[in-house]
Write an enzyme that holds these catalytic residues in place. Structure first.
Site, mmCIF file in Angstrom:
data_model
loop_
_atom_site.group_PDB
_atom_site.id
_atom_site.type_symbol
_atom_site.label_atom_id
_atom_site.label_comp_id
_atom_site.label_asym_id
_atom_site.label_seq_id
_atom_site.Cartn_x
_atom_site.Cartn_y
_atom_site.Cartn_z
ATOM 1 N N SER A 108 33.147 45.318 33.476
ATOM 2 C CA SER A 108 34.000 45.868 34.537
ATOM 3 C C SER A 108 34.388 47.286 34.167
ATOM 4 O O SER A 108 35.327 47.505 33.419
ATOM 5 C CB SER A 108 35.249 44.991 34.677
ATOM 6 O OG SER A 108 34.872 43.716 35.118
ATOM 7 N N LEU A 109 33.661 48.238 34.711
ATOM 8 C CA LEU A 109 33.844 49.637 34.312
ATOM 9 C C LEU A 109 34.983 50.299 35.090
ATOM 10 O O LEU A 109 35.972 50.746 34.501
ATOM 11 C CB LEU A 109 32.521 50.380 34.527
ATOM 12 C CG LEU A 109 32.247 51.576 33.654
ATOM 13 C CD1 LEU A 109 32.354 51.255 32.178
ATOM 14 C CD2 LEU A 109 30.841 52.120 33.956
ATOM 15 N N HIS A 110 34.843 50.390 36.372
ATOM 16 C CA HIS A 110 35.907 50.803 37.309
ATOM 17 C C HIS A 110 36.373 52.254 37.217
ATOM 18 O O HIS A 110 37.151 52.695 38.070
ATOM 19 C CB HIS A 110 37.132 49.895 37.194
ATOM 20 C CG HIS A 110 36.845 48.448 37.378
ATOM 21 N ND1 HIS A 110 35.920 47.978 38.277
ATOM 22 C CD2 HIS A 110 37.349 47.326 36.774
ATOM 23 C CE1 HIS A 110 35.879 46.654 38.220
ATOM 24 N NE2 HIS A 110 36.720 46.236 37.319
ATOM 25 N N ASN A 152 39.643 44.038 47.044
ATOM 26 C CA ASN A 152 40.233 42.970 47.849
ATOM 27 C C ASN A 152 41.745 43.000 47.693
ATOM 28 O O ASN A 152 42.250 42.802 46.593
ATOM 29 C CB ASN A 152 39.722 41.607 47.378
ATOM 30 C CG ASN A 152 38.228 41.507 47.580
ATOM 31 O OD1 ASN A 152 37.731 41.637 48.682
ATOM 32 N ND2 ASN A 152 37.505 41.316 46.487
ATOM 33 N N CYS A 161 31.202 30.506 40.496
ATOM 34 C CA CYS A 161 32.072 31.441 39.789
ATOM 35 C C CYS A 161 33.146 30.628 39.068
ATOM 36 O O CYS A 161 33.890 29.880 39.689
ATOM 37 C CB CYS A 161 32.684 32.411 40.805
ATOM 38 S SG CYS A 161 33.839 33.571 40.074
ATOM 39 N N GLY A 218 40.748 35.076 34.310
ATOM 40 C CA GLY A 218 40.777 35.200 32.859
ATOM 41 C C GLY A 218 39.711 36.120 32.291
ATOM 42 O O GLY A 218 38.812 36.588 32.991
ATOM 43 N N GLU A 219 39.843 36.398 30.998
ATOM 44 C CA GLU A 219 38.884 37.238 30.282
ATOM 45 C C GLU A 219 38.090 36.337 29.328
ATOM 46 O O GLU A 219 38.603 35.916 28.284
ATOM 47 C CB GLU A 219 39.645 38.336 29.511
ATOM 48 C CG GLU A 219 38.810 39.120 28.522
ATOM 49 C CD GLU A 219 37.502 39.689 29.087
ATOM 50 O OE1 GLU A 219 37.524 40.353 30.129
ATOM 51 O OE2 GLU A 219 36.457 39.434 28.457
ATOM 52 N N CYS A 248 44.283 43.772 39.954
ATOM 53 C CA CYS A 248 43.871 42.362 39.934
ATOM 54 C C CYS A 248 45.069 41.433 40.066
ATOM 55 O O CYS A 248 46.065 41.570 39.363
ATOM 56 C CB CYS A 248 43.117 42.051 38.648
ATOM 57 S SG CYS A 248 42.615 40.325 38.511
ATOM 58 N N CYS A 280 45.864 35.780 32.791
ATOM 59 C CA CYS A 280 45.089 36.762 32.026
ATOM 60 C C CYS A 280 46.046 37.736 31.363
ATOM 61 O O CYS A 280 47.044 38.128 31.955
ATOM 62 C CB CYS A 280 44.154 37.519 32.974
ATOM 63 S SG CYS A 280 42.981 38.607 32.129
ATOM 64 N N GLU A 339 40.833 28.279 39.667
ATOM 65 C CA GLU A 339 39.949 28.174 40.814
ATOM 66 C C GLU A 339 38.494 28.369 40.413
ATOM 67 O O GLU A 339 38.188 29.143 39.512
ATOM 68 C CB GLU A 339 40.372 29.189 41.883
ATOM 69 C CG GLU A 339 41.756 28.835 42.427
ATOM 70 C CD GLU A 339 42.313 29.788 43.475
ATOM 71 O OE1 GLU A 339 42.905 29.285 44.433
ATOM 72 O OE2 GLU A 339 42.168 31.005 43.350
ATOM 73 N N SER A 385 31.317 38.089 32.453
ATOM 74 C CA SER A 385 31.878 39.375 32.867
ATOM 75 C C SER A 385 33.078 39.695 31.986
ATOM 76 O O SER A 385 33.941 38.853 31.774
ATOM 77 C CB SER A 385 32.317 39.293 34.334
ATOM 78 O OG SER A 385 32.879 40.528 34.750
ATOM 79 N N CYS A 416 44.930 44.289 34.557
ATOM 80 C CA CYS A 416 44.275 45.388 35.262
ATOM 81 C C CYS A 416 45.082 45.683 36.528
ATOM 82 O O CYS A 416 45.570 44.775 37.199
ATOM 83 C CB CYS A 416 42.832 45.012 35.617
ATOM 84 S SG CYS A 416 41.820 44.730 34.145
ATOM 85 N N CYS A 429 37.071 38.237 44.642
ATOM 86 C CA CYS A 429 37.264 38.819 43.318
ATOM 87 C C CYS A 429 38.679 39.360 43.195
ATOM 88 O O CYS A 429 39.130 40.118 44.051
ATOM 89 C CB CYS A 429 36.345 40.010 43.095
ATOM 90 S SG CYS A 429 34.631 39.704 43.358
HETATM 91 N N1 SAH Z 1 38.109 39.514 33.022
HETATM 92 C C1 SAH Z 1 36.727 39.624 33.408
HETATM 93 C C2 SAH Z 1 36.258 38.648 34.493
HETATM 94 C C3 SAH Z 1 37.154 38.388 35.713
HETATM 95 S S1 SAH Z 1 37.233 39.464 37.086
HETATM 96 C C4 SAH Z 1 36.432 41.043 33.834
HETATM 97 O O1 SAH Z 1 37.340 41.847 33.879
HETATM 98 O O2 SAH Z 1 35.270 41.361 34.043
HETATM 99 C C5 SAH Z 1 35.747 39.592 37.929
HETATM 100 C C6 SAH Z 1 35.602 40.984 38.591
HETATM 101 O O3 SAH Z 1 36.492 41.164 39.725
HETATM 102 C C7 SAH Z 1 35.950 42.083 37.622
HETATM 103 O O4 SAH Z 1 35.014 43.114 37.699
HETATM 104 C C8 SAH Z 1 37.306 42.543 38.131
HETATM 105 O O5 SAH Z 1 37.623 43.823 37.701
HETATM 106 C C9 SAH Z 1 37.116 42.436 39.623
HETATM 107 N N2 SAH Z 1 38.365 42.481 40.378
HETATM 108 C C10 SAH Z 1 39.597 42.175 39.948
HETATM 109 N N3 SAH Z 1 40.503 42.358 40.925
HETATM 110 C C11 SAH Z 1 39.831 42.779 42.012
HETATM 111 C C12 SAH Z 1 40.222 43.090 43.354
HETATM 112 N N4 SAH Z 1 41.470 42.978 43.751
HETATM 113 N N5 SAH Z 1 39.255 43.463 44.213
HETATM 114 C C13 SAH Z 1 37.956 43.510 43.810
HETATM 115 N N6 SAH Z 1 37.533 43.214 42.578
HETATM 116 C C14 SAH Z 1 38.451 42.844 41.675
#
Ligand code: SAH
Length: 363
Positions: A218-220, A295, A104, A164-165, A118, A111, A91, A196, A115, A338
């Site tokens: 993507s720190l989280h 999300n 985007c 994807g990464e 995701c 992937c 997408e 990203s 995570c 996202c």
């Molecule tokens: N693999 C890369 C790029 C793809 S994700 C990365 O990890 O950065 C783009 C962003 O969306 C990342 O920060 C990811 O962690 C975040 N993301 C993934 N799942 C999500 C969700 N369910 N709700 C909100 N953000 C999410």
């Protein structure tokens, strides 16, 4: 086998033209036709000699993924479902704002990183996208958006934040990035192209050396124990190594900060103590924060933090001197947020039936 010219950056195309016995400036001409004019038919490249047009038609083609879904939200957000082969679709999402239009882009079908929060990770890894499939998303989106509109350049920014990464597919991502930056192709500045990553440290170093663009990480989570759970890649590249790589990246980065993305998960990573801990580690890197309200997707185990919690979390970071934005929800009529990009046709049907997704943009 005909060569797909979307697979070549400028240097690659010049090399291909050399094998055809053609001059480099012809390659530049064709690059402009393809990427600036969106032309895929050699017969219509009117300033090329007929002989060259015929030679190209027999040796090459311009082939982007096939659009199998096209959804428009009322606010102008568009999502395309793009079939890349019989088994895979990815997408791409266009997010219009007053002062910019952001595309985007996906880098892989599925992937490997898995995570915890995701949806793309849940489907597993299928394969890397080719350069043609990556730049093809921009090529197609440009054509679609220009159609019937009077904006010459509807896409001002690209974020590699789709499926994807990207740093695990640099062989294909780097030529695509070079095309985004090339004045004979899309001519975007390095500051307007963002990659990203979940924190693939060797990939960050390679990107820095070969094609530095704006970087989002993507720190989280503010510590290794929590991040190990949320972003399993952290077990391989823990926070200390990741932050050191951010600082190495900043030496060549086109922007003088790294964007830290932080998904807001109710009761998991959103406490005041997390914010304070985060401010502590963020002090080691020039950075800005982008908080992403979680999300949900089918069978996800998390909930989104409440608006007040997010505001309070942002406030603690701000009081520590950090710059913070929160990604804003808008338009609930298409599924494109996202972490929700799944990309298979059956799944799309299911999701649109449930109307569950929210579209996210930067506030
Ligand atoms: N693999 C890369 C790029 C793809 S994700 C990365 O990890 O950065 C783009 C962003 O969306 C990342 O920060 C990811 O962690 C975040 N993301 C993934 N799942 C999500 C969700 N369910 N709700 C909100 N953000 C999410």
């Amino acid at each position: 086998m005909k060569k797909n010219l979307l697979d070549f950056d400028a240097a690659g195309l010049a090399g291909f033209f050399e094998t055809l016995g053609e001059k480099p400036f012809r390659a530049r001409q064709v690059l402009r036709w393809i990427h600036q004019s969106g032309e895929g038919d050699f017969a219509r490249m009117s300033d090329l000699a007929k002989g060259l047009r015929e030679k190209l038609a027999s040796a090459a083609l311009v082939e982007a993924p096939t659009v199998v879904g096209d959804t428009a939200a009322e606010d102008g957000t568009r999502k395309w479902l793009l079939k890349v082969d019989a088994a895979n679709a990815v997408e791409a999402v266009f997010i219009p704002e007053t002062s910019r239009g952001t595309l985007c882009v996906s880098s892989q079908a599925g992937c490997v990183l898995d995570c915890a929060f995701c949806s793309t990770g849940k489907q597993g890894f299928n394969r890397n996208l080719t350069t043609a499939e990556i730049i093809g998303q921009l090529w197609l989106a440009n054509k679609e958006l220009r159609h019937g509109a009077d904006i010459a350049r509807p896409i001002s920014n690209v974020v590699m934040m789709g499926m994807g990464e990207p740093l695990l597919n640099l062989d294909n991502v780097i030529p695509a990035l070079r095309l985004m930056l090339d004045d004979n192709a899309y001519g975007l500045s390095r500051r307007r192209v963002t990659v990203s990553t979940a924190g693939v440290v060797p990939g960050m170093d390679r990107l820095r050396d070969e094609c530095p663009v704006a970087l989002a990480v993507s720190l989280h989570a503010p510590n290794d124990a929590l991040r190990d759970r949320l972003v399993p890649l952290n077990r391989k590249y823990p926070l200390g190594e990741l932050l050191a790589a951010c600082n190495r990246y900043l030496e060549r980065a086109p922007r003088d900060f790294i964007t830290f993305e932080y998904v807001m998960l109710d009761g998991v990573n959103d406490a005041d103590s997390h914010a304070r801990e985060l401010a502590g580690i963020a002090a080691r890197v020039r950075c800005k924060f982008n908080l992403i309200p979680f999300n949900p997707f089918p069978r996800s185990d998390f909930r989104r933090s409440g608006a007040e919690r997010i505001a309070r979390f942002a406030d603690i970071l701000r009081r520590a001197g950090l710059t913070v934005t929160t990604r804003k929800t808008r338009g609930d009529d298409i599924a494109a947020a996202c972490g929700q990009l799944a990309g298979d046709v059956a799944d799309r049907t299911r999701r649109s039936a449930r109307r569950l997704a929210l579209k996210e943009v930067r506030a």
